[in-house]
Design a protein around this motif. Structure first.
Motif, PDB file in Angstrom:
ATOM      1  N   THR A  86       0.833  -1.203   0.000  1.00 47.48           N
ATOM      2  CA  THR A  86       0.000   0.000   0.000  1.00 47.48           C
ATOM      3  C   THR A  86       0.870   1.256   0.000  1.00 47.48           C
ATOM      4  OG1 THR A  86      -1.748  -1.143   1.212  1.00 47.48           O
ATOM      5  CG2 THR A  86      -1.778   1.260   1.237  1.00 47.48           C
ATOM      6  N   ILE A  87       0.566   2.167  -0.912  1.00 43.97           N
ATOM      7  CA  ILE A  87       1.186   3.494  -0.929  1.00 43.97           C
ATOM      8  C   ILE A  87       0.120   4.486  -0.473  1.00 43.97           C
ATOM      9  CG2 ILE A  87       2.319   5.254  -2.333  1.00 43.97           C
ATOM     10  CD1 ILE A  87       3.248   3.075  -4.208  1.00 43.97           C
ATOM     11  N   PHE A  88       0.333   5.075   0.688  1.00 41.97           N
ATOM     12  CA  PHE A  88      -0.671   5.957   1.292  1.00 41.97           C
ATOM     13  C   PHE A  88      -0.029   7.304   1.598  1.00 41.97           C
ATOM     14  CE2 PHE A  88      -3.304   7.102   5.190  1.00 41.97           C
ATOM     15  CZ  PHE A  88      -4.358   7.594   4.426  1.00 41.97           C
ATOM     16  N   LEU A  89      -0.452   8.328   0.878  1.00 47.32           N
ATOM     17  CA  LEU A  89       0.029   9.687   1.080  1.00 47.32           C
ATOM     18  C   LEU A  89      -1.083  10.471   1.771  1.00 47.32           C
ATOM     19  CD1 LEU A  89       1.825   8.567  -1.278  1.00 47.32           C
ATOM     20  CD2 LEU A  89       1.961  10.902  -2.130  1.00 47.32           C
ATOM     21  N   LEU A  90      -0.842  10.890   2.993  1.00 43.52           N
ATOM     22  CA  LEU A  90      -1.848  11.602   3.771  1.00 43.52           C
ATOM     23  C   LEU A  90      -1.321  12.982   4.140  1.00 43.52           C
ATOM     24  CD1 LEU A  90      -4.492  11.829   5.378  1.00 43.52           C
ATOM     25  CD2 LEU A  90      -3.332  10.674   7.283  1.00 43.52           C
ATOM     26  N   PHE A  91      -2.047  14.001   3.702  1.00 40.72           N
ATOM     27  CA  PHE A  91      -1.733  15.377   4.064  1.00 40.72           C
ATOM     28  C   PHE A  91      -2.961  15.971   4.758  1.00 40.72           C
ATOM     29  CE2 PHE A  91       1.489  14.602   0.952  1.00 40.72           C
ATOM     30  CZ  PHE A  91       2.549  15.425   1.295  1.00 40.72           C
ATOM     31  N   ILE A  92      -2.770  16.412   5.985  1.00 41.54           N
ATOM     32  CA  ILE A  92      -3.842  17.085   6.727  1.00 41.54           C
ATOM     33  C   ILE A  92      -3.419  18.536   6.928  1.00 41.54           C
ATOM     34  CG2 ILE A  92      -5.122  17.189   8.888  1.00 41.54           C
ATOM     35  CD1 ILE A  92      -4.880  14.215   9.143  1.00 41.54           C
ATOM     36  N   ASN A  93      -4.219  19.439   6.369  1.00 45.21           N
ATOM     37  CA  ASN A  93      -3.872  20.869   6.349  1.00 45.21           C
ATOM     38  C   ASN A  93      -2.458  21.045   5.798  1.00 45.21           C
ATOM     39  OD1 ASN A  93      -6.364  21.370   7.343  1.00 45.21           O
ATOM     40  ND2 ASN A  93      -5.703  22.214   9.304  1.00 45.21           N
ATOM     41  N   HIS A  94      -2.162  20.311   4.737  1.00 44.11           N
ATOM     42  CA  HIS A  94      -0.904  20.386   3.984  1.00 44.11           C
ATOM     43  C   HIS A  94       0.293  19.833   4.751  1.00 44.11           C
ATOM     44  CE1 HIS A  94      -3.145  22.708   1.073  1.00 44.11           C
ATOM     45  NE2 HIS A  94      -3.448  23.607   1.991  1.00 44.11           N
ATOM     46  N   ARG A  95       0.064  19.162   5.880  1.00 37.68           N
ATOM     47  CA  ARG A  95       1.157  18.523   6.618  1.00 37.68           C
ATOM     48  C   ARG A  95       1.193  17.046   6.248  1.00 37.68           C
ATOM     49  NH1 ARG A  95       2.839  21.851  10.652  1.00 37.68           N
ATOM     50  NH2 ARG A  95       1.402  23.511  11.195  1.00 37.68           N
ATOM     51  N   LEU A  96       2.390  16.528   5.962  1.00 36.52           N
ATOM     52  CA  LEU A  96       2.571  15.103   5.717  1.00 36.52           C
ATOM     53  C   LEU A  96       2.542  14.379   7.066  1.00 36.52           C
ATOM     54  CD1 LEU A  96       3.230  12.705   3.871  1.00 36.52           C
ATOM     55  CD2 LEU A  96       5.657  13.269   4.142  1.00 36.52           C
ATOM     56  N   VAL A  97       1.489  13.631   7.310  1.00 34.02           N
ATOM     57  CA  VAL A  97       1.308  12.963   8.598  1.00 34.02           C
ATOM     58  C   VAL A  97       0.930  11.505   8.355  1.00 34.02           C
ATOM     59  CG1 VAL A  97       0.633  15.070   9.816  1.00 34.02           C
ATOM     60  CG2 VAL A  97      -1.117  13.675   8.692  1.00 34.02           C
ATOM     61  N   GLU A  98       0.766  10.767   9.431  1.00 34.09           N
ATOM     62  CA  GLU A  98       0.369   9.367   9.368  1.00 34.09           C
ATOM     63  C   GLU A  98      -0.858   9.160  10.247  1.00 34.09           C
ATOM     64  OE1 GLU A  98       3.603   6.911  10.505  1.00 34.09           O
ATOM     65  OE2 GLU A  98       4.898   7.532   8.843  1.00 34.09           O
ATOM     66  N   SER A  99      -1.695   8.226   9.831  1.00 30.01           N
ATOM     67  CA  SER A  99      -2.866   7.858  10.617  1.00 30.01           C
ATOM     68  C   SER A  99      -3.152   6.384  10.340  1.00 30.01           C
ATOM     69  CB  SER A  99      -4.083   8.719  10.253  1.00 30.01           C
ATOM     70  OG  SER A  99      -5.247   8.223  10.892  1.00 30.01           O
ATOM     71  N   SER A 100      -2.818   5.531  11.287  1.00 26.59           N
ATOM     72  CA  SER A 100      -3.014   4.097  11.081  1.00 26.59           C
ATOM     73  C   SER A 100      -4.495   3.750  10.961  1.00 26.59           C
ATOM     74  CB  SER A 100      -2.375   3.314  12.236  1.00 26.59           C
ATOM     75  OG  SER A 100      -2.920   3.718  13.479  1.00 26.59           O
ATOM     76  N   ARG A 101      -5.352   4.443  11.694  1.00 30.89           N
ATOM     77  CA  ARG A 101      -6.793   4.165  11.621  1.00 30.89           C
ATOM     78  C   ARG A 101      -7.350   4.526  10.254  1.00 30.89           C
ATOM     79  NH1 ARG A 101     -10.137   6.744  16.317  1.00 30.89           N
ATOM     80  NH2 ARG A 101     -11.723   5.516  15.208  1.00 30.89           N
ATOM     81  N   LEU A 102      -6.954   5.671   9.740  1.00 31.14           N
ATOM     82  CA  LEU A 102      -7.437   6.089   8.424  1.00 31.14           C
ATOM     83  C   LEU A 102      -6.898   5.170   7.333  1.00 31.14           C
ATOM     84  CD1 LEU A 102      -9.068   8.129   6.856  1.00 31.14           C
ATOM     85  CD2 LEU A 102      -7.106   9.683   6.873  1.00 31.14           C
ATOM     86  N   LYS A 103      -5.631   4.805   7.427  1.00 31.45           N
ATOM     87  CA  LYS A 103      -5.045   3.907   6.440  1.00 31.45           C
ATOM     88  C   LYS A 103      -5.732   2.550   6.447  1.00 31.45           C
ATOM     89  CE  LYS A 103      -0.653   1.746   5.115  1.00 31.45           C
ATOM     90  NZ  LYS A 103       0.790   1.597   5.449  1.00 31.45           N
ATOM     91  N   ARG A 104      -5.984   2.018   7.630  1.00 31.50           N
ATOM     92  CA  ARG A 104      -6.623   0.708   7.739  1.00 31.50           C
ATOM     93  C   ARG A 104      -8.049   0.743   7.192  1.00 31.50           C
ATOM     94  NH1 ARG A 104      -5.008  -0.078  12.372  1.00 31.50           N
ATOM     95  NH2 ARG A 104      -6.770   0.762  13.554  1.00 31.50           N
ATOM     96  N   ALA A 105      -8.774   1.827   7.443  1.00 35.15           N
ATOM     97  CA  ALA A 105     -10.141   1.939   6.948  1.00 35.15           C
ATOM     98  C   ALA A 105     -10.191   1.979   5.430  1.00 35.15           C
ATOM     99  CB  ALA A 105     -10.800   3.191   7.535  1.00 35.15           C
ATOM    100  N   LEU A 106      -9.263   2.713   4.806  1.00 38.72           N
ATOM    101  CA  LEU A 106      -9.252   2.805   3.348  1.00 38.72           C
ATOM    102  C   LEU A 106      -8.758   1.508   2.707  1.00 38.72           C
ATOM    103  CD1 LEU A 106      -7.989   6.472   2.823  1.00 38.72           C
ATOM    104  CD2 LEU A 106     -10.318   5.596   3.041  1.00 38.72           C
TER     105      LEU A 106
END
Length: 711
Positions: A272-292
């Protein structure tokens, strides 16, 4: 008395300022990639439209970033690298509406405590640029005898920040890092993610001394075009997009919106390649990644993964950005509701696409009367009935499949396909003349010993343009039918080991193949697949490089009037390999010590050991056969020579007819059948060139039946 003294409380002392700062620096700067992330964020905050990154030894020796942003005022340079000096915050309440990347003022300070930091900067109003050096948060002299004040110098608008000798004063942290090639791949990964999220900013990343950058993007772009440039056309062709918004006018909710770019059901990634930006910050979220990822469960085949890029923008008042030293994580309100809505949007978009994957299946042919059916059917996505929505040829195809699965329907003999590996192979049709020919169980002479297939060979993450071009070329030259034959073949047996001929079966056809040519292409593709991340085949004790090359050169029939005598040829080849041993070690795990000992060779396929008698010839061929002057051709020709070395077969000076090599011949046969051919099924993308002389159809079951019917 002594015990009483041991139990006495120890005095509490105040730590020294430098020690405090070095401890804090370890929380912010974990490795070169984390330092680069901070520098990129500072450049983006400065309004840069061009960011150039230069790296040496994975960022440990040198990590330099140059941008064209607003620059830094000369008056601010004395406190630039001190802790908690920032232009983003004035009071604590500002955290609730922060919209910039950096705000705590710890990044440059942390770098100055664990490296040699220098800054060259120029604003639009300054007549010249200013250069300053820092150590432990303070200005320092650039050379002995100079003052610590910033020095005037030539420069363009913007800032150049240079980090040298990272972690030079923290040897424990330095020793805990991985290889320089892996650290460089982490750097490329960070640049790639920020380039996707900032398509209007031009990014360039290269190694010191490299003639061309490994990563480059233009400043006028879109996220999808950037994904195409950095992740390849295969992914870009399968990209889908969706957007979700939530209005703050809804009671008990905060306003937010999400932009999602993700792969369709036809894309199969290794991970899985998961690029997550929240308010333009590169962050991680295991819950969000697992849900998607769960959205793709039941859609993608097992062992494959999607690509997802999520740009989530939330009201700054609902986000707490100050929960992690490196800003790796953020907390925000209504997290569960946002995750649910984003996952639902992904599900709806995939369902609206209405695509399904096509799979060919073969049932195993056993002694029963119902076996041997070849069924082609559509595999629908989750919650979709297979019988609905089919018409035309697809409806007829499904009807035929359902008819074939009827146990009362008898299949004609000439259409039966043997696919069971428990049936007899070509070797089992010959009488046993010696006990060494029998497997571990004498009660099942025809069945080969049960062994596990080759271990997974994962594709390395490499953004070198030359390597990506070579990988793309493999896909371009793919022959669909031949690749399908290799992928779904049944091994029949080895016909002639010395001539490298074997028989395989696909469907109702029998093919004679040159397993050496197929294996050479397989090992080339596996080497290209693992470029920069190969395992090592260690040689213990390591033999002298010069001695091995000399053995091969002496065995060659070189004319007396050749331009170079044999000793000079040996010197030339050894000099070439010694001069490039760092590159060979970094990219191919081909290790040569400083004193010329061959320590390890690349291990392309686990459970497969090449004929080590061929090492002298392999080393000798690396001199004249590899094009060392061009990056792309160098990688390609080296991998071709490595594949040629890995091809099954005896060394030129040790043919299999010799009695001493009978055991080696037996081992070679076993590796070809149980390691090489299974690996071909999984990994070989067969080019059309193999059809010219290496794959020949020798029999067809329906045609043979016609012959017998005439008799």
């Amino acid at each position: 008395m002594d015990d009483h003294e041991d139990r006495a409380p120890k005095p509490i002392r105040r730590l020294q300022e430098n020690l405090i700062n070095r401890i804090a620096a370890g929380e912010v700067i974990h490795r070169p990639a984390s330092a680069l992330k901070e520098l990129i964020e500072n450049s983006l905050d400065a309004g840069s439209t061009s960011i150039r990154i230069t790296v040496k030894d994975g960022g440990l020796k040198l990590l330099q970033l140059q941008d064209n942003g607003c620059g830094i005022r000369k008056a601010d340079l004395p406190i630039l690298a001190e802790r908690f000096t920032t232009s983003k915050l004035q009071q604590f309440s500002d955290l609730s509406k922060i919209s910039t990347y950096g705000f705590r003022g710890e990044a440059l300070a942390s770098m100055s405590y664990v490296s040699h930091l220098s800054v060259v900067t120029k604003t639009q109003t300054d007549p010249c640029a200013w250069k300053a050096f820092y150590a432990y948060g303070k200005l320092m002299e650039g050379a002995p005898g100079q003052t610590v004040d910033p020095k005037a110098c030539a420069g363009n608008d913007g800032t150049i920040i240079t980090i040298e000798d990272l972690f030079y004063n923290t040897p424990t942290r330095l020793s805990a890092l991985r290889s320089t090639s892996e650290e460089y791949n982490r750097i490329l990964d960070v640049v790639t993610k920020y380039a996707v999220h900032n398509p209007t900013v031009a990014f360039t990343c290269k190694k010191v001394g490299s003639t061309s950058p490994e990563l480059t993007t233009p400043s006028t772009n879109t996220p999808v075009n950037t994904i195409r440039m950095l992740y390849g056309h295969t992914l870009a062709r399968e990209m889908l997009s969706s957007s979700v918004t939530c209005d703050a006018s809804v009671p008990q909710s905060e306003s937010w919106k999400a932009e999602i770019h993700f792969s369709s059901a036809n894309y199969q990634g290794k991970k899985t390649i998961f690029l997550l930006f929240i308010n333009h910050r590169l962050v991680e979220s295991s819950r969000l990644k697992r849900a998607l990822e769960n959205v793709y469960t039941g859609i993608l085949p097992k062992g494959t993964s999607p690509f997802i890029y999520l740009n989530l923008q939330i009201d700054p008042r609902a986000v707490d950005v100050n929960v992690h030293p490196t800003k790796k994580e953020v907390h925000f309100l209504n997290e569960e509701g946002i995750i649910e809505k984003v996952a639902d949007s992904l599900t709806d978009a995939l369902a609206a696409k209405g695509e399904s994957r096509v799979f060919q299946t073969q049932t195993l042919l056993t002694a029963g009367g119902d076996s041997g059916r070849f069924i082609s059917k559509k595999r629908k996505s989750r919650d979709e009935d297979m019988s609905e929505g089919e018409d035309g040829e697809e409806g007829e195809e499904l009807a035929a499949a359902s008819t074939q699965t009827d146990p009362k329907k008898k299949v004609s003999s000439h259409l039966k396909v043997r696919t069971s590996t428990q049936d007899r192979t070509l070797d089992s049709m010959f009488p046993v003349t010696h006990s060494s020919q029998i497997g571990s169980s004498s009660s099942d002479l025809g069945a080969p010993p049960k062994v596990d297939g080759p271990r997974d060979v994962h594709e390395s993450q490499c953004l070198l343009h030359s390597v990506l071009s070579l990988r793309a070329l493999v896909c371009t030259e793919k022959h669909e039918l031949l690749t399908e034959i290799i992928e779904k073949h049944t091994f029949v047996g080895i016909v002639d080991l010395n001539r490298c001929l074997s028989l395989i079966q696909h469907s109702t056809n029998l093919y004679l193949v040159n397993h050496a040519s197929l294996a050479e292409e397989l090992f080339y593709q596996l080497g290209l697949r693992q470029f920069g991340n190969m395992s090592k085949l260690k040689l213990d004790p390591p033999p002298p490089l010069r001695t091995l090359v000399k053995i091969a050169v002496e065995a060659e029939d070189i004319p007396a009037d050749a331009p170079l005598p044999k000793p000079q040829i040996v010197d030339r080849i050894v000099d070439i390999l010694m001069a490039r041993r760092e590159m060979l070690s970094e990219y191919f795990s081909f290790n040569i010590s400083e004193d010329g000992l061959l320590q390890s060779l690349p291990l392309i396929l686990r459970d497969y050991t090449p004929n080590l008698d061929k090492i002298p010839e392999f080393l000798m061929r690396l001199g004249p056969q590899v094009n060392w002057t061009s990056e792309s051709e160098c990688f390609q020709t080296f991998l071709r020579e490595l594949a040629y070395f890995y091809v099954p077969g005896p060394a030129p000076c040790a043919p299999y007819e010799a009695e001493d090599n009978q055991q080696q011949e037996k081992a070679e046969r076993w590796q070809i059948q149980h390691v090489v051919f299974p690996a071909m099924r999984r990994y070989l993308t067969a080019p059309k060139a193999l059809l010219d002389a290496d794959v020949v159809q020798v029999a067809s079951l329906p045609e043979l039946y016609k012959v017998f019917e005439r008799c």
